[in-house]
Write an enzyme that holds these catalytic residues in place. Structure first.
Site, mmCIF file in Angstrom:
data_model
loop_
_atom_site.group_PDB
_atom_site.id
_atom_site.type_symbol
_atom_site.label_atom_id
_atom_site.label_comp_id
_atom_site.label_asym_id
_atom_site.label_seq_id
_atom_site.Cartn_x
_atom_site.Cartn_y
_atom_site.Cartn_z
ATOM 1 N N SER A 172 -8.584 81.085 0.604
ATOM 2 C CA SER A 172 -9.998 80.926 0.916
ATOM 3 C C SER A 172 -10.805 82.062 0.291
ATOM 4 O O SER A 172 -10.734 82.261 -0.916
ATOM 5 C CB SER A 172 -10.188 80.851 2.435
ATOM 6 O OG SER A 172 -11.493 80.458 2.761
ATOM 7 N N ASP A 270 -11.684 69.724 -0.649
ATOM 8 C CA ASP A 270 -11.620 70.946 0.156
ATOM 9 C C ASP A 270 -12.639 70.899 1.289
ATOM 10 O O ASP A 270 -13.839 70.720 1.060
ATOM 11 C CB ASP A 270 -11.875 72.157 -0.737
ATOM 12 C CG ASP A 270 -11.674 73.461 -0.010
ATOM 13 O OD1 ASP A 270 -12.598 73.868 0.729
ATOM 14 O OD2 ASP A 270 -10.600 74.062 -0.153
ATOM 15 N N HIS A 316 -8.000 72.721 3.890
ATOM 16 C CA HIS A 316 -8.401 74.003 3.315
ATOM 17 C C HIS A 316 -7.326 75.040 3.617
ATOM 18 O O HIS A 316 -6.994 75.283 4.772
ATOM 19 C CB HIS A 316 -9.742 74.459 3.906
ATOM 20 C CG HIS A 316 -10.258 75.744 3.333
ATOM 21 N ND1 HIS A 316 -10.694 75.855 2.036
ATOM 22 C CD2 HIS A 316 -10.401 76.981 3.888
ATOM 23 C CE1 HIS A 316 -11.101 77.093 1.808
ATOM 24 N NE2 HIS A 316 -10.924 77.793 2.921
#
Length: 429
Positions: A172, A270, A316
């Site tokens: 991330s 995502d 994600h």
């Protein structure tokens, strides 16, 4: 009062099990080390640090940058401090932390790097590891020194014996941080004969316009954040975007400037990218059309990436989660793809071994969740898994027509599990 022999045996067995479990947790934990440079702090001025465990392979290191979003102005940082203070402070950091999947010493959980030296950088700077704004008592504002923390940790690891090869990994915001630091890390460690490679997990964000009326654009947020953090993206990228250096926080714009071997893992749909665009819990056809458009944009942005793994999932982050072992594209697992990629840059120009995965693995199917290895999608209102047939129908698939084409009853098709349904629907999706 006497205790029966059977009860005594049960208590003894429980004590043994608890002892074994505790020893296993300790064996797979990382020890906290505070940075010697005390001027480098978390957002709130509390000390920064890292977690470390030495492995049996003393010449291979895995350095993991945690993610957790970011803030970009007084309002967003105030809200972050109220809702998620643990991402802005080290005051509650434990002395030891259980290792995430890619830093585990268990070969079953981490077949690639279980014997490596493991280093975890907890994220408490809220700046995608890019900031250089120090905390001072006079201004009373938050510090943003993620960039400086990474540099300081590398220097400390050299004093601890860093040698051989370093794999820089992040998820991330940490994935974005990896791309921002890959080349500078390689240059810093080249003088010490340390080879560097990098893996960016779910840090490939796009500066697409928002769909929600009141949502801020990704471009505006990056601009504000860059100013607030005193951000330091790579000079090679800034030279191309000297009027808009904040564009270097977007993976597809930064990637052409990265010279370090880089593996990009990115879900085509995502969920963090969708949230940034204002697409939340899609239910209508129009909302699913927006999901499709985002997926198409991410797919297009990966065209020039030399090593990438992109499943068609709404999710994600992968490498810090146990399910990273099961994710696959075209039957090739993520660990297998990474292992082949590592072998290629490690062995240089040697002839590739047979049965090695392709460098680029991008899902052929363009429908969200069409990959059976995707993490399960759940209804945010109930927490229950969304039935695949209902999901496909919600974004336009004619389930009744597909059932008729396959000679099935539509009701029977709607009750099928993912494992049963996906192979049947593959030609129709």
């Amino acid at each position: 009062m006497t205790v029966s022999h059977s009860c005594w045996l049960k208590w003894t067995l429980c004590a043994v099990v608890i002892s074994v479990c505790e020893s296993l947790v300790q064996a797979d934990s990382l020890r906290l080390v505070w940075l010697t440079n005390t001027s480098l702090t978390c957002n709130d001025g509390s000390p920064a640090g890292y977690y470390i465990r030495r492995g049996s392979n003393s010449r291979h290191w895995v350095l993991y940058l945690e993610g957790g979003g970011y803030c970009w102005d007084a309002g967003s940082c105030g809200a972050r401090w109220t809702r998620r203070p643990g991402l802005m402070s080290s005051t509650r950091w434990p002395r030891a932390r259980r290792a995430p999947a890619l830093l585990s010493s268990d070969p079953q959980a981490n077949p690639l790097w279980h014997a490596s030296n493991h280093v975890l950088l907890p994220y408490c700077s809220s700046d995608m590891w890019a900031g250089t704004r120090l905390h001072t008592r006079t201004n009373g504002s938050f510090a943003f020194v993620g960039h400086l923390i990474v540099r300081s940790v590398l220097n400390e690891l050299l004093h601890l014996g860093l040698a051989g090869r370093l794999l820089l990994v992040g998820s991330s915001a940490g994935g974005t941080g990896v791309m921002l630091h890959a080349d500078s890390t390689r240059r810093t460690l080249r003088a010490h004969s340390v080879r560097v490679a990098a893996i960016a997990d779910s840090g490939w964000f796009l500066d697409r316009p928002p769909r929600a009326r009141r949502a801020s654009s990704a471009n505006a947020v990056a601009r504000l954040g860059h100013t607030l953090w005193l951000g330091a993206p790579p000079n090679s990228c800034v030279r191309d975007f000297h009027d808009k250096p904040w564009l270097c926080y977007f993976g597809y714009r930064l990637y052409p400037h990265i010279r370090t071997p880089l593996f990009v893992f990115q879900y085509l749909f995502d969920s963090a990218q969708l949230t940034a665009e204002g697409v939340r819990a899609p239910r209508t056809r129009a909302q699913w059309d927006a999901v499709h458009e985002t997926g198409a944009a991410i797919r297009a942005s990966l065209k020039t990436v030399r090593a990438t793994f992109a499943p068609a999932c709404i999710a994600h982050g992968a490498l810090a989660r146990p399910e990273w072992l099961a994710i696959n594209v075209s039957g090739i697992s993520l660990p297998n793809a990474i292992a082949c990629w590592e072998r290629r840059f490690r062995d240089g120009n040697r002839k590739e071994r047979p049965r090695c995965a392709p460098r680029r693995l991008i899902e052929r199917c363009s429908w969200p969740q069409c990959n059976s290895s995707c993490p399960r999608l759940r209804d945010p209102r109930t927490g229950e898994e969304v039935a695949l047939a209902a999901l496909l129908q919600s974004f336009g698939l004619d389930v009744r027509g597909a059932a008729a084409a396959m000679g099935l009853d539509a009701r029977a098709l709607s009750r099928m599990s993912r494992a049963e349904l996906l192979p049947l629907l593959a030609p129709h999706t």
